[in-house]
Motif scaffolding. Structure first.
Motif, PDB file in Angstrom:
ATOM      1  N   PHE A 266       0.721  -1.331  -0.150  1.00  0.00           N
ATOM      2  CA  PHE A 266      -0.022   0.250  -0.037  1.00  0.00           C
ATOM      3  C   PHE A 266       0.801   1.284  -0.084  1.00  0.00           C
ATOM      4  CE2 PHE A 266      -2.596  -3.314   1.807  1.00  0.00           C
ATOM      5  CZ  PHE A 266      -3.709  -3.225   0.771  1.00  0.00           C
ATOM      6  N   VAL A 267       1.954   1.520   0.805  1.00  0.00           N
ATOM      7  CA  VAL A 267       2.604   2.636   0.916  1.00  0.00           C
ATOM      8  C   VAL A 267       3.691   2.631  -0.366  1.00  0.00           C
ATOM      9  CG1 VAL A 267       4.284   3.875   2.135  1.00  0.00           C
ATOM     10  CG2 VAL A 267       2.667   2.688   3.207  1.00  0.00           C
ATOM     11  N   GLU A 268       4.084   1.766  -0.783  1.00  0.00           N
ATOM     12  CA  GLU A 268       4.987   1.563  -1.743  1.00  0.00           C
ATOM     13  C   GLU A 268       4.335   1.594  -3.447  1.00  0.00           C
ATOM     14  OE1 GLU A 268       7.769  -1.461  -0.973  1.00  0.00           O
ATOM     15  OE2 GLU A 268       8.856  -0.341   0.909  1.00  0.00           O
ATOM     16  N   LYS A 269       3.388   0.705  -3.475  1.00  0.00           N
ATOM     17  CA  LYS A 269       2.675   0.611  -4.520  1.00  0.00           C
ATOM     18  C   LYS A 269       1.195   1.467  -4.898  1.00  0.00           C
ATOM     19  CE  LYS A 269       4.456  -4.220  -5.260  1.00  0.00           C
ATOM     20  NZ  LYS A 269       4.215  -5.508  -5.186  1.00  0.00           N
ATOM     21  N   ALA A 270       0.503   1.290  -3.714  1.00  0.00           N
ATOM     22  CA  ALA A 270      -0.798   2.009  -4.013  1.00  0.00           C
ATOM     23  C   ALA A 270      -0.652   3.321  -3.629  1.00  0.00           C
ATOM     24  CB  ALA A 270      -1.740   1.349  -3.219  1.00  0.00           C
ATOM     25  N   ASN A 271       0.315   3.909  -3.049  1.00  0.00           N
ATOM     26  CA  ASN A 271       0.430   5.256  -2.438  1.00  0.00           C
ATOM     27  C   ASN A 271      -0.677   5.636  -1.629  1.00  0.00           C
ATOM     28  OD1 ASN A 271       2.670   5.718  -4.133  1.00  0.00           O
ATOM     29  ND2 ASN A 271       1.411   5.781  -5.917  1.00  0.00           N
ATOM     30  N   THR A 272      -1.025   4.670  -0.653  1.00  0.00           N
ATOM     31  CA  THR A 272      -2.189   5.017   0.375  1.00  0.00           C
ATOM     32  C   THR A 272      -1.533   5.362   1.684  1.00  0.00           C
ATOM     33  OG1 THR A 272      -3.410   3.528  -0.838  1.00  0.00           O
ATOM     34  CG2 THR A 272      -3.983   4.124   1.622  1.00  0.00           C
ATOM     35  N   PRO A 273      -1.861   6.519   2.204  1.00  0.00           N
ATOM     36  CA  PRO A 273      -1.244   6.998   3.502  1.00  0.00           C
ATOM     37  C   PRO A 273      -1.258   5.810   4.443  1.00  0.00           C
ATOM     38  CG  PRO A 273      -2.186   8.829   2.551  1.00  0.00           C
ATOM     39  CD  PRO A 273      -2.687   7.638   1.784  1.00  0.00           C
ATOM     40  N   LEU A 274      -0.598   5.386   5.490  1.00  0.00           N
ATOM     41  CA  LEU A 274      -0.895   4.395   6.543  1.00  0.00           C
ATOM     42  C   LEU A 274      -0.750   5.136   7.695  1.00  0.00           C
ATOM     43  CD1 LEU A 274      -1.104   1.472   6.695  1.00  0.00           C
ATOM     44  CD2 LEU A 274       1.600   1.516   6.625  1.00  0.00           C
ATOM     45  N   LEU A 275      -1.752   4.744   8.556  1.00  0.00           N
ATOM     46  CA  LEU A 275      -1.639   5.196  10.057  1.00  0.00           C
ATOM     47  C   LEU A 275      -1.425   3.864  10.951  1.00  0.00           C
ATOM     48  CD1 LEU A 275      -2.255   7.110  12.437  1.00  0.00           C
ATOM     49  CD2 LEU A 275      -4.802   6.907  12.250  1.00  0.00           C
ATOM     50  N   VAL A 276      -0.455   3.751  11.657  1.00  0.00           N
ATOM     51  CA  VAL A 276      -0.219   2.462  12.495  1.00  0.00           C
ATOM     52  C   VAL A 276      -0.139   3.063  13.870  1.00  0.00           C
ATOM     53  CG1 VAL A 276       1.372   0.513  12.854  1.00  0.00           C
ATOM     54  CG2 VAL A 276       1.045   1.614  10.567  1.00  0.00           C
ATOM     55  N   PHE A 277      -0.821   2.455  14.684  1.00  0.00           N
ATOM     56  CA  PHE A 277      -0.791   2.664  16.290  1.00  0.00           C
ATOM     57  C   PHE A 277      -0.562   1.263  16.913  1.00  0.00           C
ATOM     58  CE2 PHE A 277      -5.300   2.843  14.607  1.00  0.00           C
ATOM     59  CZ  PHE A 277      -5.838   2.067  15.475  1.00  0.00           C
ATOM     60  N   LYS A 278      -0.108   1.323  18.296  1.00  0.00           N
ATOM     61  CA  LYS A 278      -0.076   0.276  18.920  1.00  0.00           C
ATOM     62  C   LYS A 278      -1.249  -0.277  19.919  1.00  0.00           C
ATOM     63  CE  LYS A 278       4.402  -0.566  18.554  1.00  0.00           C
ATOM     64  NZ  LYS A 278       4.976   0.333  17.597  1.00  0.00           N
ATOM     65  N   LYS A 279      -1.604  -1.712  19.833  1.00  0.00           N
ATOM     66  CA  LYS A 279      -2.694  -2.207  20.179  1.00  0.00           C
ATOM     67  C   LYS A 279      -2.447  -2.858  21.590  1.00  0.00           C
ATOM     68  CE  LYS A 279      -5.800  -4.509  17.759  1.00  0.00           C
ATOM     69  NZ  LYS A 279      -6.547  -5.748  17.118  1.00  0.00           N
ATOM     70  N   GLU A 280      -3.248  -2.593  22.648  1.00  0.00           N
ATOM     71  CA  GLU A 280      -3.111  -2.915  23.962  1.00  0.00           C
ATOM     72  C   GLU A 280      -3.414  -4.574  24.040  1.00  0.00           C
ATOM     73  OE1 GLU A 280      -4.940  -0.533  26.806  1.00  0.00           O
ATOM     74  OE2 GLU A 280      -3.790   1.058  26.367  1.00  0.00           O
ATOM     75  N   LYS A 281      -2.607  -5.421  24.872  1.00  0.00           N
ATOM     76  CA  LYS A 281      -3.042  -6.717  25.106  1.00  0.00           C
ATOM     77  C   LYS A 281      -4.064  -6.627  26.345  1.00  0.00           C
ATOM     78  CE  LYS A 281       0.653  -9.269  22.826  1.00  0.00           C
ATOM     79  NZ  LYS A 281       1.514 -10.380  23.073  1.00  0.00           N
ATOM     80  N   ILE A 282      -4.985  -7.586  26.255  1.00  0.00           N
ATOM     81  CA  ILE A 282      -5.713  -7.624  27.196  1.00  0.00           C
ATOM     82  C   ILE A 282      -5.291  -8.623  28.646  1.00  0.00           C
ATOM     83  CG2 ILE A 282      -8.121  -8.882  28.079  1.00  0.00           C
ATOM     84  CD1 ILE A 282      -9.049  -8.349  25.170  1.00  0.00           C
TER      85      ILE A 282
END
Length: 282
Positions: A266-282
């Motif tokens: 997606f970032v390198e091919k489709a040029n879509t901005p990517l939002l990444v955040f950490k997920k907490e474990k239960i």
């Protein structure tokens, strides 16, 4: 959202991503911290004359970096029509990824916005590896902006969820980004395995999430596909979201492997901005 950290190398690609960061700063009414990291000259010589020359060169490098940072910030302020008081400059020396992650904690950044480019040559690979390293190392959310990404305010967020761990908090994090922008959120879950028990568990989780976030500008959808990344790729191609969001587990081998595949597609091919955040474990 009070503070956005934007690392720059002063490249054309970086200026494009900086405009994206400036747009977000305006919409969130957030302070924009522009960071440049440079490296001192390392000399293996013990000769005093050469060592003295390196000190002079180091001093000149720092002065050049200060000027370039000031010029870059002024240009961005003018392009994005930002008040000068909304923009802060930071100059640091060291390893790029380490300094970015540390600075994000020091300024209590709500997000890091970083530019990247399709890996077509050695320089692009270095830029891409820095962005990916920051995504994996940072505790703060990271917004990765490809070189050709549209600079319009994002109106649609697509969140590809695995429906595991603390999904309620992860979904709320997504809304915290999307709601101030007036953006719509779409949550999809790709079922890779056609297992009745797995499908029933996914449906139950989605039902709970729909109830939890009833009345919010968010929809939930479950899809069956043979492969997760291809399933997301097909959905992105059809629905064309402005941002693809992912929640990953800290220091998870699977998350890092999955993130690498997503970045490539997606970032390198489709040029879509990517939002990444950490997920907490239960």
């Amino acid at each position: 959202m009070k503070t956005i950290l934007f690392p720059t190398d002063f490249s054309e690609n970086s200026l494009h991503a900086a405009q994206y960061a400036g747009m977000l700063a305006r919409k969130f009414d957030a302070k924009l911290v522009i960071l440049h990291v440079f490296t001192h000259i390392i000399s293996l010589s013990s000769q005093s004359q050469l060592m003295a020359q390196n000190v002079i060169l180091d001093d000149q490098l720092e002065k050049n970096a200060e000027k370039n940072l000031c010029d870059f910030s002024d240009k961005l302020i003018q392009i994005c029509n930002l008040p000068k008081v909304q923009v802060e400059q930071k100059l640091a020396v060291g390893i790029v990824t380490d300094i970015i992650v540390r600075t994000a904690e020091e300024v209590k950044a709500d997000m890091i916005v970083i530019g990247t480019k399709g890996v077509t040559n050695a320089i692009d690979k270095l830029l891409g590896s820095n962005a990916e390293s920051v995504v994996k190392s940072a505790k703060r959310p990271v917004w990765v902006v490809p070189y050709t990404a549209c600079l319009n305010v994002p109106l649609t967020f697509l969140y590809a969820s695995d429906l595991e761990e603390n999904e309620t908090n992860a979904t709320q994090t997504l809304l915290d980004f999307a709601t101030p922008l007036g953006a719509e959120c779409k949550v999809i879950h790709i079922n890779e395995y056609f297992d009745k028990e797995v499908n029933e568990a996914s449906k139950a989780t989605i039902k709970n999430l729909k109830s939890e976030f009833s009345g919010k500008n968010i929809t939930f959808k479950e899809l069956n596909r043979k492969e997760v990344v291809e399933g997301i790729e097909a959905y992105v191609s059809t629905h064309k979201p402005d941002v693809l969001a992912l929640a990953i587990y800290d220091k998870s081998f699977f998350s890092n492997l999955f993130l690498g595949s997503i970045t490539t597609h997606f970032v390198e091919k489709a040029n879509t901005p990517l939002l990444v955040f950490k997920k907490e474990k239960i």
